[in-house]
Design an enzyme around this catalytic site. Structure first.
Site, PDB file in Angstrom:
ATOM      1  N   THR A  61      73.925  31.762  72.075  1.00 30.58           N
ATOM      2  CA  THR A  61      72.769  32.133  72.900  1.00 30.58           C
ATOM      3  C   THR A  61      71.926  33.194  72.197  1.00 30.58           C
ATOM      4  O   THR A  61      70.701  33.076  72.111  1.00 30.58           O
ATOM      5  CB  THR A  61      73.253  32.660  74.273  1.00 30.58           C
ATOM      6  OG1 THR A  61      74.032  31.629  74.895  1.00 30.58           O
ATOM      7  CG2 THR A  61      72.091  33.034  75.177  1.00 30.58           C
ATOM      8  N   THR A  79      76.888  47.973  65.875  1.00 28.06           N
ATOM      9  CA  THR A  79      78.064  47.957  65.001  1.00 28.06           C
ATOM     10  C   THR A  79      78.677  46.558  64.954  1.00 28.06           C
ATOM     11  O   THR A  79      78.921  45.948  65.993  1.00 28.06           O
ATOM     12  CB  THR A  79      79.106  48.974  65.529  1.00 28.06           C
ATOM     13  OG1 THR A  79      78.455  50.235  65.620  1.00 28.06           O
ATOM     14  CG2 THR A  79      80.311  49.063  64.615  1.00 28.06           C
ATOM     15  N   CYS A 105      77.922  26.122  81.469  1.00 25.41           N
ATOM     16  CA  CYS A 105      76.990  27.135  81.959  1.00 25.41           C
ATOM     17  C   CYS A 105      76.180  26.611  83.137  1.00 25.41           C
ATOM     18  O   CYS A 105      75.440  27.343  83.763  1.00 25.41           O
ATOM     19  CB  CYS A 105      76.043  27.556  80.847  1.00 25.41           C
ATOM     20  SG  CYS A 105      76.738  27.404  79.224  1.00 25.41           S
TER      21      CYS A 105
HETATM   22  N1  PLP Z   1      73.848  25.854  72.371  1.00 21.37           N
HETATM   23  C1  PLP Z   1      74.667  24.833  72.672  1.00 21.37           C
HETATM   24  C2  PLP Z   1      74.294  23.453  72.254  1.00 21.37           C
HETATM   25  C3  PLP Z   1      75.850  25.065  73.369  1.00 21.37           C
HETATM   26  O1  PLP Z   1      76.652  24.048  73.688  1.00 21.37           O
HETATM   27  C4  PLP Z   1      76.164  26.393  73.764  1.00 21.37           C
HETATM   28  C5  PLP Z   1      77.363  26.671  74.557  1.00 21.37           C
HETATM   29  O2  PLP Z   1      77.884  25.811  75.261  1.00 21.37           O
HETATM   30  C6  PLP Z   1      75.286  27.423  73.402  1.00 21.37           C
HETATM   31  C7  PLP Z   1      74.126  27.119  72.716  1.00 21.37           C
HETATM   32  C8  PLP Z   1      75.566  28.840  73.774  1.00 21.37           C
HETATM   33  O3  PLP Z   1      76.538  29.372  72.900  1.00 21.37           O
HETATM   34  P1  PLP Z   1      77.350  30.692  73.313  1.00 21.37           P
HETATM   35  O4  PLP Z   1      78.291  30.301  74.381  1.00 21.37           O
HETATM   36  O5  PLP Z   1      78.067  31.089  72.046  1.00 21.37           O
HETATM   37  O6  PLP Z   1      76.353  31.704  73.716  1.00 21.37           O
END
Ligand code: PLP
Length: 393
Positions: free
Chosen positions: A74, A244, A332
């Site tokens: 993200t 950090t 999510c």
């Molecule tokens: N992008 C994609 C295609 C993902 O599948 C995900 C997580 O499921 C993310 C971004 C977000 O990654 P993170 O959980 O490391 O923030």
């Protein structure tokens, strides 16, 4: 007897590999210095950080100074998108797809609120954009293209090489370059990534999708690509990502990526066999289902299935009662209708009954047998409550 547990939600996150934990351990207890500190503790941490950066860079064919460590996918996506737009300093046009992960989709919506223009490309029934549509969408003020490598819900792989080639041609006759970012969170460690072939300017990865802990990721930024900071503070990570550095996790991610890269062919062969076994079993035993996305153009570890006449959430609950962990597509977005299936033109009723099974090399054929011993009965019992299904029978 302990209840059997089967984890088929590896696209949401993976277990941390034992080798990764071992590689991380010294950086909690012995080499715990701050990599920015002058003393030997700091220097040792910095040495390890540099080695991890070199390892990650070499695996994706980048150089060390092109890697920024972040706290995950993200953050990497946000840094790429907002960083490029901020560096431009004017309102611009961005091209993305309708099926991006929320990390990109919601960043693009935020850009719109800030006055930028965003084009959301359509996908076909297999969840793939058309390079021709993409070419048509490019405008004089297009500044950034952000298109995911593989989709997290259905696994469809986008034509990154074609897009890169189209952009190369477009950029050869423009003053303001169109930058290309790809979210490779679902492909790092699963498809061989080479940032020079097909050629991207920015690429996001996340450690917890391939055997490293949650909370660590990286952004590749091609030399000469100017991104403005989205976070302000110290001068870590070439001053681009202050704060950090989380040395143990960065070491862990480098180790996990190294393992995944070395075992890529073996792991893919195994997960593909698991996926095909589950798919065949489902097709043989359960009527009225749809397999989402074409297996020929998808990552090997994702199987997305829509079961007619049931709610996906109810099926997930039933599976969970038997110790089987799967997902509705995006960890999510649980509870919301899938924007990905909607964009693929899926029937909304069928889309509601969608479950994503995602494998890792640690899954076994016995686990698939177990799922196949539970799933048909679970689907049947839920369908028994559907008047539409009852009328059809
Ligand atoms: N992008 C994609 C295609 C993902 O599948 C995900 C997580 O499921 C993310 C971004 C977000 O990654 P993170 O959980 O490391 O923030």
């Amino acid at each position: 007897m302990e209840k059997k547990k089967v984890y088929l939600d590896n696209s949401a996150t993976t277990a941390v590999l034992p080798e990764v934990v071992e590689a991380m351990k010294p950086y909690f207890y012995d080499i715990y210095g701050n990599a920015s500190s002058f003393h030997s503790f700091g220097r040792d941490a910095k040495k390890a950080l540099d080695a991890a950066r070199a390892k990650v860079a070499s695996i994706i064919n980048a150089s060390s100074d092109e890697i920024i460590f972040t706290c995950g996918g993200t953050e990497s996506d946000n840094m790429a998108i907002f960083g490029i737009l901020k560096a431009y300093g004017k309102k611009g046009h961005v091209i993305t797809t309708k099926i991006e992960h929320h990390a990109v989709l919601y960043s693009c919506r935020e850009l719109e609120k800030q006055g930028h223009e965003v084009t959301y490309l359509e996908v076909d029934k297999n969840g793939v954009i058309s390079p021709e549509d993409f070419k048509k969408a490019v405008k004089d003020n297009t500044l950034l293209v952000t298109i995911m490598h593989a989709n997290n819900e259905v696994g469809s792989i986008q034509p990154i090489a074609e897009i890169s080639a189209i952009l190369k041609e477009i950029n050869s006759s423009r003053k303001d370059k169109v930058y290309f970012h790809t979210d490779a969170v679902q492909t790092a460690g699963k498809i061989k990534l080479d940032v020079k072939k097909p050629g991207v300017d920015l690429l996001a990865i996340s450690g917890h999708k391939f055997g490293a802990p949650k909370g660590v990721g990286a952004l590749y930024v091609k030399k000469g690509t100017n991104i403005e900071n989205i976070v302000f503070g110290g001068n870590q990570e070439n001053s681009k990502r202050p704060g950090t550095e989380n040395i143990p996790y960065i070491i862990g991610m480098a180790k996990a990526l190294e393992i995944a890269d070395a075992e890529l062919a073996n792991h893919n062969k195994h997960v593909l066999a698991l996926r095909e076994k589950l798919k065949k079993g489902i097709l043989a035993q359960i009527p009225e289902i749809i397999i989402n996305a074409s297996a020929d153009n998808a990552v090997a570890n994702i199987l997305s299935v829509s079961f007619h006449y049931i709610e996906g959430e109810a099926l997930l609950l039933k599976l969970d009662m038997h110790g089987i962990a799967a997902s509705s597509g995006s960890a999510c977005a649980t509870g919301e209708p899938s924007h990905v299936l909607a964009a693929m033109g899926a029937d909304p009723i069928a889309a509601q009954g969608t479950v994503r099974f995602s494998f890792s090399f640690q899954n076994t054929f016995e686990e698939v047998d177990f799922v196949l011993s539970v799933l048909p009965k679970a689907v049947e019992s839920l369908r028994a409550m559907s008047p539409v299904w009852q009328n059809k029978k």
